[in-house]
Design a protein around this motif. Structure first.
Motif, PDB file in Angstrom:
ATOM      1  N   LEU A  38       1.080  -1.317   0.122  1.00 38.37           N
ATOM      2  CA  LEU A  38      -0.043  -0.024   0.002  1.00 38.37           C
ATOM      3  C   LEU A  38       0.731   1.285  -0.261  1.00 38.37           C
ATOM      4  O   LEU A  38       0.681   2.200  -0.737  1.00 38.37           O
ATOM      5  N   THR A  39       1.941   1.257   0.626  1.00 38.04           N
ATOM      6  CA  THR A  39       2.982   2.215   0.875  1.00 38.04           C
ATOM      7  C   THR A  39       3.505   2.412  -0.490  1.00 38.04           C
ATOM      8  O   THR A  39       3.673   3.671  -1.136  1.00 38.04           O
ATOM      9  N   ARG A  40       4.017   1.452  -1.035  1.00 37.00           N
ATOM     10  CA  ARG A  40       4.832   1.227  -2.187  1.00 37.00           C
ATOM     11  C   ARG A  40       3.965   1.998  -3.383  1.00 37.00           C
ATOM     12  O   ARG A  40       4.245   2.456  -4.223  1.00 37.00           O
ATOM     13  N   THR A  41       2.639   1.754  -3.582  1.00 35.37           N
ATOM     14  CA  THR A  41       1.870   2.293  -4.578  1.00 35.37           C
ATOM     15  C   THR A  41       1.185   3.768  -3.960  1.00 35.37           C
ATOM     16  O   THR A  41       0.292   4.051  -4.912  1.00 35.37           O
ATOM     17  N   GLU A  42       1.718   4.158  -3.198  1.00 31.28           N
ATOM     18  CA  GLU A  42       1.153   5.563  -2.713  1.00 31.28           C
ATOM     19  C   GLU A  42      -0.376   5.491  -2.551  1.00 31.28           C
ATOM     20  O   GLU A  42      -1.041   6.375  -3.056  1.00 31.28           O
ATOM     21  N   ARG A  43      -0.922   4.568  -1.956  1.00 35.67           N
ATOM     22  CA  ARG A  43      -2.262   4.186  -1.393  1.00 35.67           C
ATOM     23  C   ARG A  43      -3.060   4.160  -2.665  1.00 35.67           C
ATOM     24  O   ARG A  43      -4.260   4.166  -2.498  1.00 35.67           O
ATOM     25  N   LYS A  44      -2.412   3.668  -3.821  1.00 36.18           N
ATOM     26  CA  LYS A  44      -3.526   3.432  -5.042  1.00 36.18           C
ATOM     27  C   LYS A  44      -4.038   2.188  -5.122  1.00 36.18           C
ATOM     28  O   LYS A  44      -5.181   2.212  -5.614  1.00 36.18           O
ATOM     29  N   MET A  45      -3.365   1.250  -4.717  1.00 36.43           N
ATOM     30  CA  MET A  45      -3.731  -0.197  -4.837  1.00 36.43           C
ATOM     31  C   MET A  45      -3.233  -1.206  -3.825  1.00 36.43           C
ATOM     32  O   MET A  45      -2.149  -0.751  -3.220  1.00 36.43           O
ATOM     33  N   CYS A  46      -3.725  -2.084  -3.478  1.00 33.79           N
ATOM     34  CA  CYS A  46      -3.053  -2.962  -2.518  1.00 33.79           C
ATOM     35  C   CYS A  46      -3.821  -4.533  -2.850  1.00 33.79           C
ATOM     36  O   CYS A  46      -4.774  -4.450  -4.191  1.00 33.79           O
ATOM     37  N   LEU A  47      -3.588  -5.483  -2.296  1.00 41.82           N
ATOM     38  CA  LEU A  47      -4.438  -6.967  -2.581  1.00 41.82           C
ATOM     39  C   LEU A  47      -5.610  -6.667  -2.185  1.00 41.82           C
ATOM     40  O   LEU A  47      -6.484  -7.405  -2.792  1.00 41.82           O
ATOM     41  N   CYS A  48      -6.163  -5.867  -1.280  1.00 44.77           N
ATOM     42  CA  CYS A  48      -7.439  -5.756  -1.141  1.00 44.77           C
ATOM     43  C   CYS A  48      -8.298  -4.841  -2.450  1.00 44.77           C
ATOM     44  O   CYS A  48      -7.756  -4.231  -2.802  1.00 44.77           O
ATOM     45  N   THR A  49      -9.511  -5.360  -2.494  1.00 49.20           N
ATOM     46  CA  THR A  49     -10.501  -4.468  -3.347  1.00 49.20           C
ATOM     47  C   THR A  49     -11.345  -3.543  -2.491  1.00 49.20           C
ATOM     48  O   THR A  49     -11.827  -3.959  -1.458  1.00 49.20           O
ATOM     49  N   GLY A  50     -11.432  -2.416  -3.036  1.00 47.94           N
ATOM     50  CA  GLY A  50     -12.148  -1.333  -2.398  1.00 47.94           C
ATOM     51  C   GLY A  50     -13.885  -1.601  -2.810  1.00 47.94           C
ATOM     52  O   GLY A  50     -13.846  -1.716  -4.250  1.00 47.94           O
ATOM     53  N   MET A  51     -14.875  -1.672  -1.925  1.00 53.11           N
ATOM     54  CA  MET A  51     -16.067  -1.798  -2.396  1.00 53.11           C
ATOM     55  C   MET A  51     -16.866  -0.598  -1.865  1.00 53.11           C
ATOM     56  O   MET A  51     -16.685  -0.057  -0.640  1.00 53.11           O
ATOM     57  N   LEU A  52     -17.874   0.095  -2.473  1.00 52.23           N
ATOM     58  CA  LEU A  52     -18.526   1.135  -1.865  1.00 52.23           C
ATOM     59  C   LEU A  52     -20.202   1.252  -2.499  1.00 52.23           C
ATOM     60  O   LEU A  52     -20.503   0.898  -3.459  1.00 52.23           O
ATOM     61  N   TYR A  53     -20.758   1.553  -1.391  1.00 53.36           N
ATOM     62  CA  TYR A  53     -22.216   1.667  -1.606  1.00 53.36           C
ATOM     63  C   TYR A  53     -22.415   3.129  -1.447  1.00 53.36           C
ATOM     64  O   TYR A  53     -22.298   3.662  -0.559  1.00 53.36           O
ATOM     65  N   ASP A  54     -23.121   3.607  -2.585  1.00 52.54           N
ATOM     66  CA  ASP A  54     -23.345   4.986  -2.487  1.00 52.54           C
ATOM     67  C   ASP A  54     -25.049   5.245  -2.414  1.00 52.54           C
ATOM     68  O   ASP A  54     -25.678   5.015  -3.411  1.00 52.54           O
ATOM     69  N   PRO A  55     -25.379   6.003  -1.274  1.00 51.36           N
ATOM     70  CA  PRO A  55     -26.678   5.915  -1.183  1.00 51.36           C
ATOM     71  C   PRO A  55     -27.299   6.990  -2.327  1.00 51.36           C
ATOM     72  O   PRO A  55     -28.683   6.974  -2.591  1.00 51.36           O
ATOM     73  N   GLY A  56     -26.586   7.696  -3.012  1.00 56.24           N
ATOM     74  CA  GLY A  56     -26.931   8.810  -3.766  1.00 56.24           C
ATOM     75  C   GLY A  56     -27.189   8.190  -4.999  1.00 56.24           C
ATOM     76  O   GLY A  56     -27.914   8.838  -6.180  1.00 56.24           O
ATOM     77  N   SER A  57     -26.669   6.965  -5.442  1.00 57.33           N
ATOM     78  CA  SER A  57     -26.744   6.227  -6.860  1.00 57.33           C
ATOM     79  C   SER A  57     -27.937   5.668  -6.998  1.00 57.33           C
ATOM     80  O   SER A  57     -28.717   5.542  -6.036  1.00 57.33           O
ATOM     81  N   SER A  58     -28.394   5.528  -8.389  1.00 60.31           N
ATOM     82  CA  SER A  58     -29.488   4.850  -8.704  1.00 60.31           C
ATOM     83  C   SER A  58     -30.019   3.568  -7.847  1.00 60.31           C
ATOM     84  O   SER A  58     -29.214   2.802  -7.417  1.00 60.31           O
ATOM     85  N   ALA A  59     -31.236   3.329  -7.746  1.00 55.31           N
ATOM     86  CA  ALA A  59     -31.763   2.229  -7.270  1.00 55.31           C
ATOM     87  C   ALA A  59     -30.949   0.772  -7.545  1.00 55.31           C
ATOM     88  O   ALA A  59     -30.540   0.706  -8.799  1.00 55.31           O
ATOM     89  N   LEU A  60     -30.541   0.130  -6.476  1.00 51.33           N
ATOM     90  CA  LEU A  60     -29.793  -0.970  -6.688  1.00 51.33           C
ATOM     91  C   LEU A  60     -30.593  -2.376  -6.875  1.00 51.33           C
ATOM     92  O   LEU A  60     -31.289  -2.393  -5.874  1.00 51.33           O
ATOM     93  N   ASP A  61     -30.451  -3.037  -7.802  1.00 55.56           N
ATOM     94  CA  ASP A  61     -31.185  -4.316  -7.989  1.00 55.56           C
ATOM     95  C   ASP A  61     -30.417  -5.413  -7.128  1.00 55.56           C
ATOM     96  O   ASP A  61     -29.239  -5.410  -6.726  1.00 55.56           O
ATOM     97  N   LYS A  62     -31.322  -6.400  -6.906  1.00 56.21           N
ATOM     98  CA  LYS A  62     -30.728  -7.764  -6.222  1.00 56.21           C
ATOM     99  C   LYS A  62     -29.727  -8.237  -7.423  1.00 56.21           C
ATOM    100  O   LYS A  62     -30.195  -8.586  -8.391  1.00 56.21           O
ATOM    101  N   ARG A  63     -28.307  -8.644  -6.935  1.00 58.76           N
ATOM    102  CA  ARG A  63     -27.424  -9.006  -7.926  1.00 58.76           C
ATOM    103  C   ARG A  63     -26.600 -10.121  -7.352  1.00 58.76           C
ATOM    104  O   ARG A  63     -26.485 -10.322  -6.295  1.00 58.76           O
ATOM    105  N   LYS A  64     -26.097 -10.812  -8.261  1.00 53.51           N
ATOM    106  CA  LYS A  64     -25.158 -11.930  -7.843  1.00 53.51           C
ATOM    107  C   LYS A  64     -23.957 -11.650  -8.543  1.00 53.51           C
ATOM    108  O   LYS A  64     -23.765 -11.178  -9.555  1.00 53.51           O
ATOM    109  N   MET A  65     -22.863 -11.817  -7.677  1.00 52.27           N
ATOM    110  CA  MET A  65     -21.437 -11.450  -8.342  1.00 52.27           C
ATOM    111  C   MET A  65     -20.775 -12.553  -9.188  1.00 52.27           C
ATOM    112  O   MET A  65     -21.092 -13.840  -8.800  1.00 52.27           O
ATOM    113  N   ASN A  66     -20.127 -12.243 -10.253  1.00 45.04           N
ATOM    114  CA  ASN A  66     -19.380 -13.118 -10.660  1.00 45.04           C
ATOM    115  C   ASN A  66     -18.067 -13.477 -10.108  1.00 45.04           C
ATOM    116  O   ASN A  66     -16.974 -12.930 -10.470  1.00 45.04           O
TER     117      ASN A  66
END
Ligand SMILES: CC(C)(COP(=O)(O)OP(=O)(O)OC[C@H]1O[C@@H](n2cnc3c(N)ncnc32)[C@H](O)[C@@H]1OP(=O)(O)O)[C@@H](O)C(=O)NCCC(=O)NCCS
Length: 204
Positions: A155-183
């Motif tokens: 994380l330090t080496r990439t100046e906090r741009k990426m790491c092994l973790c994936t970032g995930m975000l729920y934005d209450p302002g974005s359009s209605a979210l349907d029930k989904r299944k992940m690939n």
């Protein structure tokens, strides 16, 4: 099984929660931030955590953290005791902490970072989207939490741009979210690419 909002009566579970988190990190061999019993106690008493109990036995836990002056909240530290895994408990805890987050912080974006496929799946089904770290909070205290993870140098080496973790975000302002299944295949492939790129560099 009871899934309730934690309070002072649950302080006695802080040690088992802390131990279960560090034992699981060892077994998985992946990075995970350390959580001391003192750290857990603070989360148990502030009304922002959910605990699952089977009678008197600890079964699972997750808590909310507030960042960037309530613009963001994270649902962190999800743990299910090994005796209670693969029965859908994490899903119920995730839903409970998500609902609590929406109720207490209705305008906040909810986010998490994870290497765990199970967590990615659950987040995705709740309406989170994978995002780059630049879309997450820039609150330095959040990122300080990564210091105890074994992959912190990446994380330090990439100046906090990426790491092994994936970032995930729920934005209450974005359009209605349907029930989904992940690939799952796509995420596993992405994870493997990141590991090859980032961990090889580390060894070089
Ligand atoms: C990850 C963890 C919380 C899952 O708890 P659980 O109660 O067994 O999960 P659930 O039974 O509710 O399963 C939820 C979903 O994740 C999937 N899943 C569970 N464990 C999984 C694993 N190890 N790998 C991939 N998928 C998994 C389930 O199949 C289910 O998906 P589905 O709805 O498509 O069937 C638990 O294994 C744990 O505490 N692990 C150690 C700590 C950890 O990794 N925390 C996450 C930090 S990022």
């Amino acid at each position: 099984m009871d899934i309730v909002i934690a309070n002072e009566s649950h302080i006695k579970y802080a040690s088992v929660i802390s131990e279960t988190i560090s034992e699981s990190a060892k077994v998985r061999g992946t990075g995970i931030a350390k959580r001391t019993p003192e750290y857990i106690i603070k989360r148990l008493v502030n009304g922002n955590a959910v605990i699952a109990l089977d009678g008197e036995r600890f079964a699972g836990f997750c808590y909310i953290e507030v960042w960037g002056h309530q613009k963001f909240v994270a649902n962190s530290g999800l743990i299910v005791h090994p005796d209670y895994r693969n029965q859908g408990l994490a899903k119920k805890i995730k839903k409970a902490i998500f609902d609590l987050s929406r109720k207490k912080f209705p305008d906040a974006k909810i986010f998490g970072i994870t290497t765990g496929l199970a967590v990615m799946k659950m987040n995705y089904e709740l309406g989170y989207k994978p995002v780059t770290f630049s879309e997450l909070t820039d609150d330095p205290d959040f990122w300080k939490g990564c210091q105890t993870c074994k992959n912190f140098d990446i994380l330090t080496r990439t100046e906090r741009k990426m790491c092994l973790c994936t970032g995930m975000l729920y934005d209450p302002g974005s359009s209605a979210l349907d029930k989904r299944k992940m690939n799952s295949k796509t995420f596993l492939r992405l994870k493997s690419i990141k590991e090859q790129l980032l961990i090889k560099k580390k060894k070089a």
